[in-house]
Design an enzyme around this catalytic site. Structure first.
Site, short mmCIF file in Angstrom:
data_model
loop_
_atom_site.label_atom_id
_atom_site.label_comp_id
_atom_site.label_asym_id
_atom_site.label_seq_id
_atom_site.Cartn_x
_atom_site.Cartn_y
_atom_site.Cartn_z
N CYS A 63 0.85 -1.20 0.00
CA CYS A 63 0.00 0.00 0.00
C CYS A 63 0.89 1.25 0.00
O CYS A 63 1.75 1.42 0.86
CB CYS A 63 -0.89 -0.02 1.24
SG CYS A 63 -1.75 1.54 1.48
C1 MHO Z 1 -4.02 2.64 -0.97
S1 MHO Z 1 -4.16 1.16 -0.37
O1 MHO Z 1 -4.09 0.12 -1.25
C2 MHO Z 1 -5.19 1.06 0.83
C3 MHO Z 1 -5.27 -0.27 1.38
C4 MHO Z 1 -5.91 -0.33 2.70
N1 MHO Z 1 -6.08 -1.63 3.17
C5 MHO Z 1 -7.27 0.25 2.80
O2 MHO Z 1 -7.61 0.51 3.91
O3 MHO Z 1 -8.03 0.38 1.85
#
Ligand code: MHO
Length: 221
Positions: A63
């Site tokens: 991420c």
């Molecule tokens: C920009 S990312 O891939 C965000 C991922 C994260 N698990 C979320 O809370 O969506």
């Protein structure tokens, strides 16, 4: 013999009139998958130009929220941007990328002043920020967008990246699956993703981008 049987009138069965269901009249429904249109533009090299006296470097390590903040804190890093690259489609949105059909990786594109920060410093941070041995995955986050990658801008960067992978491999039992490829067209992510954790993330607690700040990065993802 029962003569009554012979004389019996044919029975008329009173069947209720049936109206065909409207559903039966519709053509069969086929599951609609988002159509990803491959574009040669996505395969072009990243031809953007960094600020004077700066160089680009680009990394995928899960991420991009937390990865960006980690790079922001390095002295000599002047600009960070999060985006998508190395996929098949042109101008992908976050939602497109999350379908896991475009093959884009979430990346941080860094600008750094090589007089103040070496590319090796950036590589060290890259290795320390994630698990490079899990294919298309960082912890609970699954999908090609979370793959590990180093996307180089110069032959020198490629050489340093490959050497650092070799060195890192000697420290790890599992095989490193990090891809090392030339940087392709960079698609900047939506504004709300830029400096997401500095802005407060999803819980509204801003995290410091100050240089050399050692506060643990809380990524919520
Ligand atoms: C920009 S990312 O891939 C965000 C991922 C994260 N698990 C979320 O809370 O969506």
């Amino acid at each position: 013999m029962d003569s009554s049987l012979k004389t019996q009138e044919p029975q008329v069965v009173d069947t209720p009139e049936t109206t065909p269901s409207p559903i039966a009249q519709e053509p069969p429904q086929v599951a609609v998958k988002p159509v990803v249109v491959p574009s040669p533009i996505a395969q072009e090299p990243d031809n953007d130009v960094p600020a004077p006296r700066n160089e680009f470097a680009e990394f995928a390590a899960g991420c991009f929220w937390g990865v960006e903040l980690a790079f922001q804190r390095i002295p000599g890093v002047t600009v960070t941007e999060v985006g998508y690259t190395q996929g098949i489609s042109h101008n992908p949105s976050y939602e497109d990328v999350c379908t896991n059909t475009t093959n884009h990786a979430e990346v941080v594109r860094v600008q750094f002043d090589p007089k103040e920060c070496t590319y090796e410093t950036l590589l060290d941070l890259f290795w320390s920020r994630h698990d490079p041995t899990t294919l298309n995955r960082q912890g609970k986050l699954l999908g090609a967008q979370y793959r590990s990658g180093i996307y180089f801008y110069t032959p020198e960067q490629e050489k340093l990246a490959r050497e650092s992978l070799e060195k890192e491999q000697t420290k790890l039992e599992d095989k490193i699956v990090t891809e090392i490829l030339p940087a392709k067209k960079f698609y900047k992510a939506e504004e709300y993703h830029q400096q997401y954790l500095v802005k407060g993330g999803m819980h509204g607690n801003a995290q410091s981008p100050a240089k050399s700040c050692k506060d643990p990065i809380r990524c919520y993802g």
